[in-house]
Design a protein around this motif. Structure first.
Motif, short mmCIF file in Angstrom:
data_model
loop_
_atom_site.label_atom_id
_atom_site.label_comp_id
_atom_site.label_asym_id
_atom_site.label_seq_id
_atom_site.Cartn_x
_atom_site.Cartn_y
_atom_site.Cartn_z
N PRO A 198 37.35 36.28 36.45
CA PRO A 198 36.36 35.82 37.43
C PRO A 198 35.50 36.95 37.97
O PRO A 198 35.93 38.10 38.00
CB PRO A 198 37.22 35.23 38.56
CG PRO A 198 38.52 35.95 38.46
CD PRO A 198 38.70 36.37 37.03
N PHE A 199 34.30 36.58 38.42
CA PHE A 199 33.44 37.48 39.19
C PHE A 199 33.44 36.94 40.60
O PHE A 199 32.82 35.92 40.89
CB PHE A 199 32.02 37.46 38.61
CG PHE A 199 31.08 38.45 39.26
CD1 PHE A 199 30.78 39.66 38.63
CD2 PHE A 199 30.49 38.19 40.49
CE1 PHE A 199 29.92 40.58 39.22
CE2 PHE A 199 29.64 39.10 41.09
CZ PHE A 199 29.34 40.29 40.45
N PHE A 200 34.21 37.57 41.47
CA PHE A 200 34.29 37.06 42.84
C PHE A 200 34.46 38.23 43.80
O PHE A 200 34.45 39.39 43.38
CB PHE A 200 35.39 36.01 42.97
CG PHE A 200 36.79 36.56 43.14
CD1 PHE A 200 37.41 37.27 42.13
CD2 PHE A 200 37.49 36.32 44.32
CE1 PHE A 200 38.70 37.75 42.29
CE2 PHE A 200 38.78 36.80 44.50
CZ PHE A 200 39.39 37.51 43.48
N SER A 201 34.58 37.92 45.09
CA SER A 201 34.62 39.00 46.07
C SER A 201 35.32 38.57 47.35
O SER A 201 35.48 37.38 47.61
CB SER A 201 33.20 39.46 46.40
OG SER A 201 33.23 40.52 47.33
N GLY A 202 35.71 39.56 48.11
CA GLY A 202 36.19 39.31 49.46
C GLY A 202 35.10 39.62 50.48
O GLY A 202 35.27 39.41 51.67
N MET A 203 33.99 40.18 49.98
CA MET A 203 32.89 40.56 50.87
C MET A 203 31.69 39.66 50.64
O MET A 203 31.73 38.75 49.82
CB MET A 203 32.51 42.03 50.62
CG MET A 203 33.53 43.03 51.13
SD MET A 203 35.01 43.11 50.12
CE MET A 203 34.40 43.76 48.61
N GLY A 204 30.59 39.97 51.32
CA GLY A 204 29.42 39.10 51.30
C GLY A 204 28.90 38.79 49.91
O GLY A 204 28.73 39.68 49.08
N MET A 205 28.68 37.50 49.65
CA MET A 205 28.17 37.05 48.34
C MET A 205 26.97 36.13 48.52
O MET A 205 26.66 35.33 47.64
CB MET A 205 29.28 36.28 47.60
CG MET A 205 30.45 37.13 47.16
SD MET A 205 30.05 38.21 45.77
CE MET A 205 30.38 37.12 44.39
N PHE B 235 28.77 32.66 40.57
CA PHE B 235 29.90 33.36 41.21
C PHE B 235 31.14 32.46 41.23
O PHE B 235 31.03 31.24 41.38
CB PHE B 235 29.58 33.73 42.67
CG PHE B 235 28.40 34.63 42.85
CD1 PHE B 235 28.04 35.56 41.88
CD2 PHE B 235 27.64 34.57 44.02
CE1 PHE B 235 26.95 36.39 42.07
CE2 PHE B 235 26.55 35.39 44.22
CZ PHE B 235 26.20 36.30 43.24
N ASP B 236 32.29 33.07 41.16
CA ASP B 236 33.54 32.31 41.19
C ASP B 236 34.09 32.13 42.60
O ASP B 236 35.30 31.98 42.77
CB ASP B 236 34.57 33.00 40.30
CG ASP B 236 34.25 32.81 38.83
OD1 ASP B 236 34.38 31.68 38.33
OD2 ASP B 236 33.84 33.79 38.17
N THR C 273 28.63 38.59 31.72
CA THR C 273 29.40 39.61 31.01
C THR C 273 30.87 39.59 31.45
O THR C 273 31.78 39.74 30.63
CB THR C 273 28.80 41.01 31.27
OG1 THR C 273 27.43 40.98 30.90
CG2 THR C 273 29.53 42.08 30.48
N THR C 274 31.08 39.39 32.75
CA THR C 274 32.46 39.31 33.25
C THR C 274 33.20 38.16 32.55
O THR C 274 34.34 38.32 32.11
CB THR C 274 32.46 39.09 34.78
OG1 THR C 274 31.70 40.12 35.39
CG2 THR C 274 33.87 39.09 35.34
N HIS C 275 32.53 37.03 32.44
CA HIS C 275 33.16 35.85 31.86
C HIS C 275 33.39 35.99 30.35
O HIS C 275 34.39 35.51 29.82
CB HIS C 275 32.33 34.60 32.14
CG HIS C 275 32.38 34.19 33.59
ND1 HIS C 275 31.39 33.43 34.19
CD2 HIS C 275 33.28 34.43 34.57
CE1 HIS C 275 31.70 33.21 35.46
NE2 HIS C 275 32.84 33.82 35.72
#
Lengths: 224, 350
Positions: B23-30, B66-67, B335-337
């Protein structure tokens, strides 16, 4: 009577060991004994800050220590500087400095400001959370050679790019210095800045190098 | 290859269960401008209205692939809730996040956290935001976050007071950090009760280019651990800035996963941590996802290198700057996926 070298050493040690009282006492003694206050600033206070920069580079000091050293340095500077004859200042430069709009953190900015203060620059400090146009207006008003901007957060550093464009359009000769935690060398290059300080700490290193160069120049002049 | 929803993908990853791809994800601002525009709002208005916050987050994720969604967007909610005024910069044409221009507390002694923080100011509407996202976009996991006590202290007091206080008034600094630690525990539990799917503890103010690793170990780490112990899983710990000297101590704070930024040497961190630790990062956000002069190919190579260095998920190293270069952002996610189809060190594939 304390010798000049002993007093300068006390100033330097006081800065390195963040002993404000020791610095104040030594600075006052410099004046009482009739020694050159500018020499005391450069060979005492600034020399101490160069050591602080070295300690920071070697990961022995971190930002809290550097902030306390800066307090000690200012304690001495406040006593000595009023006694430096106006025409004795080594650098006649002017700098506009501030933290860009949207950013209320100013630690890095204040450390860099200190470096300019010590170096004898006239500093126009706009403070923090400064609207972008104010940098341009202040530069024009004062005809300063340097504009130094800092942003501590990624979310505010974009404003700096705009300021650079606005200033360079009006006056391409102005040197622009960027700093702040999220500003990498790549970002500074991309934004078209002339100088770069990687973090509050790196600003210290950069600023201290600047002081180091000033001291070298002064020593050369003395020999000449 | 089984096709998982972003929520299934991220939730399984956080439990270290096999997934379809990275996944392409985050704990910060998206939140990004294309999403905000698609939702039909101006940037300054998305921080104060639950509907606008939810829809801007959803559209940002949907348009960019985004995931996850992450709410809220700004760092001032808690400081506002204790009584500080915020600047929203409503008249500015630039993208400016809310700030606290002036703080009501002038000294360490002034700090007094009010009761029932979660009912105060904008914090009170976060359950509505989470509920709205769950209803509109059940396929997306919802990430929420809290600043760590040291960084939060810098939102509530002048930062140099805290930094110098570490030496000059250590007992008082510790007392403030403890008060904030209690507050952060409560607010994290409140967000988890409200339905957030994973939570991130963000403590960027303690990176090793600001504070000594010794101070981190003595003052910061025990409080991060106390917070993470009190929260339910899944829970992440994020520190941006220089984290190479801290990464092993970060791993002792009892998070389910660690996230770092571009200043971390991921390959080295992976060696130190071993294969089993969930390690995420470290997209160089501005140059790769915003700068108009960065070719797409460079962004793709950057993502591939991050994956090769041994992350389990690609994550921006910081808040995404909303004014993205769409082409590059989309390429980073794609690319991440695709490049992330192979197992990562800590997580297998279906």
């Amino acid at each position: 009577m304390t010798t000049k070298q002993e007093l300068f050493q006390q100033l330097s040690d006081g800065v390195v060991e963040y002993q404000e009282d020791q610095v104040k006492e030594a600075a006052q003694q410099v004046l009482d004994e009739g020694y050159d206050p500018l020499e005391a600033i450069m060979d005492g206070l600034a020399a101490g800050m160069v050591i602080v920069g070295d300690l920071y580079d070697r990961n022995e000091y971190f930002v809290p220590e550097v902030l306390m050293c800066a307090d000690a340095l200012y304690a001495g500077l406040d006593i000595l500087r009023p006694h430096v004859p106006k025409d004795a200042a080594q650098v006649k430069g002017q700098v506009v400095i501030g933290t860009v709009q949207g950013d209320v953190h100013d630690i890095g900015k204040n450390l860099v400001k200190m470096m300019f203060d010590v170096g004898g620059f006239t500093v126009h400090d706009l403070g923090r959370d400064v609207p972008l146009e104010s940098f341009v207006e202040e530069q024009m008003r004062t005809d300063s050679e340097i504009v130094a901007m800092s942003a501590m957060m990624t979310t505010t550093m974009m404003g700096m790019k705009k300021v650079i464009q606005m200033i360079k359009e009006k006056n391409p000769d102005v040197a622009i210095m960027l700093g702040g935690a999220p500003v990498t060398k790549d970002v500074a290059d991309l934004f078209g800045a002339d100088g770069y300080a990687e973090s509050a700490g790196n600003a210290v290193t950069e600023g201290i190098k600047m002081i180091g160069r000033l001291r070298e120049l002064r020593q050369k002049e003395k020999k000449a | 290859m089984a096709e998982l929803t972003p929520k299934e993908r991220v939730m399984r990853l956080l439990r270290k269960e096999p997934i379809d791809t990275m996944p392409f994800f985050s704990g910060m601002g998206m939140v990004v401008m294309p999403g905000i525009k698609k939702a039909g709002y101006n940037f300054p208005t998305i921080h104060t209205d639950p509907e606008r916050m939810a829809m801007s987050a959803i559209w940002s994720a949907r348009l960019m692939g985004f995931d996850c969604v992450v709410v809220p967007f700004d760092m001032t909610m808690e400081s506002e809730a204790v009584g500080n005024q915020i600047s929203l910069y409503e008249n500015s044409e630039d993208i400016l996040y809310p700030t606290i221009p002036k703080k009501i507390w002038a000294t360490l002694d002034d700090v007094a956290i009010p009761e029932e923080m979660s009912t105060r100011g904008r914090l009170a509407f976060l359950p509505q935001v989470i509920a709205k996202i769950k209803k509109e976009a059940p396929e997306l996991p919802i990430g929420c976050w809290q600043l760590g006590p040291f960084t939060q202290a810098g939102q509530m007091l002048e930062l140099d007071l805290i930094l110098k206080g570490v030496f000059k008034q250590k007992e008082k600094v510790v007392a403030v950090l403890d008060k904030l630690t209690d507050m952060i525990i409560d607010l994290g539990k409140f967000l988890q009760r409200s339905g957030c799917d994973y939570i991130t503890l963000r403590e960027p103010g303690v990176a090793a280019d600001l504070l000594s690793p010794r101070t981190f170990r003595e003052i910061i780490k025990p409080r991060l651990t106390r917070i993470l112990d009190a929260w339910e899983s899944p829970k992440l710990l994020h520190i941006c800035g220089q984290t190479d000297p801290l990464i092993e101590m970060m791993n002792d704070c009892h998070a389910d996963g660690l996230t770092v930024d571009i200043k971390n040497n991921i390959a080295e961190s992976r060696k130190k941590l071993g294969k089993d630790v969930l390690l995420m990062g470290n997209v160089d956000t501005y140059p790769m996802t915003c700068d108009e002069n960065t070719p797409k190919e460079k962004a793709i190579a950057h993502i591939q290198a991050i994956i090769d260095n041994g992350v389990d998920a690609v994550m921006p190293g910081c808040d995404l700057w909303p004014a993205i270069k769409e082409e590059n952002m989309l390429a980073c996610v794609e690319t991440t996926h695709t490049y992330g189809a192979q197992p990562s060190p800590a997580v297998g594939r279906l």
